[in-house]
Design a protein around this motif. Structure first.
Motif, PDB file in Angstrom:
ATOM      1  N   VAL A   1       0.831  -1.204   0.000  1.00  0.00           N
ATOM      2  CA  VAL A   1       0.000   0.000   0.000  1.00  0.00           C
ATOM      3  C   VAL A   1       0.870   1.261   0.000  1.00  0.00           C
ATOM      4  CG1 VAL A   1      -1.775   1.287   1.250  1.00  0.00           C
ATOM      5  CG2 VAL A   1      -1.872  -1.216   1.163  1.00  0.00           C
ATOM      6  N   GLU A   2       1.772   1.341   0.972  1.00  0.00           N
ATOM      7  CA  GLU A   2       2.545   2.570   1.157  1.00  0.00           C
ATOM      8  C   GLU A   2       3.631   2.732   0.103  1.00  0.00           C
ATOM      9  OE1 GLU A   2       3.588   4.363   5.282  1.00  0.00           O
ATOM     10  OE2 GLU A   2       5.286   3.112   4.696  1.00  0.00           O
ATOM     11  N   ARG A   3       4.464   1.722  -0.072  1.00  0.00           N
ATOM     12  CA  ARG A   3       5.558   1.806  -1.055  1.00  0.00           C
ATOM     13  C   ARG A   3       5.083   1.457  -2.470  1.00  0.00           C
ATOM     14  NH1 ARG A   3      10.973   0.721   0.747  1.00  0.00           N
ATOM     15  NH2 ARG A   3      11.267   1.620   2.812  1.00  0.00           N
TER      16      ARG A   3
ATOM     17  N   THR B   1      13.632  -0.983 -10.261  1.00  0.00           N
ATOM     18  CA  THR B   1      14.106  -0.397  -9.004  1.00  0.00           C
ATOM     19  C   THR B   1      14.144  -1.459  -7.918  1.00  0.00           C
ATOM     20  OG1 THR B   1      13.076   1.715  -9.589  1.00  0.00           O
ATOM     21  CG2 THR B   1      13.683   1.414  -7.288  1.00  0.00           C
ATOM     22  N   TYR B   2      15.174  -1.375  -7.078  1.00  0.00           N
ATOM     23  CA  TYR B   2      15.212  -2.197  -5.867  1.00  0.00           C
ATOM     24  C   TYR B   2      15.097  -1.298  -4.653  1.00  0.00           C
ATOM     25  CZ  TYR B   2      17.015  -4.568  -1.775  1.00  0.00           C
ATOM     26  OH  TYR B   2      17.145  -5.055  -0.499  1.00  0.00           O
ATOM     27  N   GLU B   3      14.224  -1.683  -3.700  1.00  0.00           N
ATOM     28  CA  GLU B   3      14.092  -0.965  -2.440  1.00  0.00           C
ATOM     29  C   GLU B   3      14.130  -1.960  -1.291  1.00  0.00           C
ATOM     30  OE1 GLU B   3      10.570   1.379  -2.210  1.00  0.00           O
ATOM     31  OE2 GLU B   3      10.859   2.328  -4.179  1.00  0.00           O
ATOM     32  N   PHE B   4      14.834  -1.593  -0.234  1.00  0.00           N
ATOM     33  CA  PHE B   4      14.835  -2.392   0.993  1.00  0.00           C
ATOM     34  C   PHE B   4      13.775  -1.844   1.934  1.00  0.00           C
ATOM     35  CE2 PHE B   4      16.583  -2.888   5.409  1.00  0.00           C
ATOM     36  CZ  PHE B   4      16.384  -4.258   5.511  1.00  0.00           C
ATOM     37  N   LEU B   5      12.985  -2.738   2.522  1.00  0.00           N
ATOM     38  CA  LEU B   5      11.956  -2.335   3.473  1.00  0.00           C
ATOM     39  C   LEU B   5      12.261  -2.931   4.840  1.00  0.00           C
ATOM     40  CD1 LEU B   5       9.198  -1.120   4.303  1.00  0.00           C
ATOM     41  CD2 LEU B   5       8.139  -3.251   3.511  1.00  0.00           C
ATOM     42  N   PHE B   6      12.474  -2.071   5.813  1.00  0.00           N
ATOM     43  CA  PHE B   6      12.528  -2.494   7.212  1.00  0.00           C
ATOM     44  C   PHE B   6      11.318  -1.861   7.867  1.00  0.00           C
ATOM     45  CE2 PHE B   6      13.843  -2.586  11.626  1.00  0.00           C
ATOM     46  CZ  PHE B   6      14.449  -3.832  11.716  1.00  0.00           C
ATOM     47  N   MET B   7      10.295  -2.689   8.095  1.00  0.00           N
ATOM     48  CA  MET B   7       9.011  -2.137   8.507  1.00  0.00           C
ATOM     49  C   MET B   7       9.120  -1.357   9.816  1.00  0.00           C
ATOM     50  SD  MET B   7       8.063  -3.931  11.347  1.00  0.00           S
ATOM     51  CE  MET B   7       6.362  -3.395  11.337  1.00  0.00           C
TER      52      MET B   7
END
Length: 336
Positions: free
Chosen positions: A135-137, A272-278
């Motif tokens: 949802v957010e990203r 694109t690559y993104e890292f997510l640390f919630m």
């Protein structure tokens, strides 16, 4: 107060007496009745995240909770004693493998009314991860195509349901024994990760949610359409994450180096690559609770253990859980 703590990295957790939580003006003291187990707990125990989560040892582990409010700080307005709540505490204030915890008001939400306490405790970290990725990203829209790896796991089982609710076509990887299970959650395409190569089957995807990292993440880039995004929750961390965490310049360079290879590969492919640390977020948890009570999301609880068997539960988690989450439940005790 009894709690399970890490006294030294790579050593087994210990059950010990610890100080009662300090309750600030905007904090809520919660009697923990159930706590979810996450792979993050094991990574913290072995020191894998020591650079980005520099806890002072001993530290009480635990990142998910469900329980009852005991008392509130003088500035708290949204909760009162007796409220049933659940949360993923802020990562600087973890410690749900304990009898009580003080949680910031902004990190808490009222539990869904339609599920058990143990089921509520299974949700916060994995549901917030799925929400923040999709949802957010990801800003997933109806008609888009989303690949969710490890669909039968803790994050995957919630992410499939959420992506389907958002109107996406959902592909997932899972073992053959879990194919019907993940289809029932909402997956349209199920790929047997043991016998099939997802890169030969899928193409032109808008988003990939990868919980495995390494080669699986690098291969995932190839199924994205130009402009698509791969969101990794197993790493490697990227420079944007280092900036958000306020890391010093030397550490930022080190973190950037960890993801340089995958970011270069992504750039070559036009993705694109993104890292997510919630992160903890009580408002988002409130929206998740509403989806649960409306039958959109259902928790997937693999097994519960009594509090005293937490070391065995963590060992089981490390060996692999086929479906959903493990949760510990607390004995009923009077406060005091």
């Amino acid at each position: 107060m009894r709690a399970f703590a890490v006294t030294k990295y790579k050593r087994p957790i210990e059950l010990r007496d610890v100080a009662e939580p300090e309750v600030g003006d905007r904090d809520v003291l919660v009697r923990i009745e159930a706590a979810g187990l996450n792979h993050l707990d094991e990574k913290i125990r072995i020191g894998e995240f020591a650079q980005i989560l520099p806890y002072r040892l001993p530290v009480v582990l635990g990142n998910d909770l469900a329980g009852t409010v005991i008392r509130v700080g003088r500035l708290v307005r949204r909760f009162q004693p007796g409220d049933r709540v659940f949360a993923r505490p802020d990562d600087a204030r973890i410690g749900t493998f304990a009898e009580r915890i003080a949680v910031a008001e902004s990190d808490l939400a009222l539990t869904p009314t339609s599920i058990s306490t143990a089921e509520a405790a299974s949700l916060p970290l994995v549901a917030l991860t799925a929400w923040q990725a999709l949802v957010e990203r990801g800003n997933v829209q109806p008609g888009q195509k989303v690949l969710i790896h490890a669909g039968a796991g803790g994050v995957g089982s919630i992410a499939i349901q959420l992506a389907a609710h958002l109107g996406a076509t959902v592909a997932t990887t899972a073992g053959a024994a879990n194919a019907d299970f993940v289809r029932d959650l909402g997956a349209d395409i199920v790929i047997d990760h043991r016998s099939e190569d997802f890169t030969q089957i899928l193409s032109d995807y808008d988003l990939v949610l990868d919980s495995l990292g390494g080669e699986n993440l690098e291969r995932s880039l190839r199924v994205l359409k130009p402009g698509g995004t791969a969101i990794g929750i197993a790493g490697p961390p990227d420079p944007a994450f280092a900036r958000r965490r306020g890391m010093n310049p030397v550490l930022r360079l080190a973190v950037g180096a960890l993801s340089r290879k995958v970011r270069r590969q992504a750039k070559k492919l036009g993705v694109t690559y993104e890292f997510l640390f919630m992160r903890a977020d009580g408002e988002q948890l409130g929206e998740i609770a509403a989806l649960v009570d409306h039958g959109v999301l259902r928790p997937v609880l693999a097994r519960t253990y009594p509090f005293d068997e937490l070391p065995e539960a963590l060992a089981d988690l490390a060996t692999g859980v086929s479906r959903g989450k493990l949760v510990i439940t607390m004995p009923v005790r009077s406060h005091g």
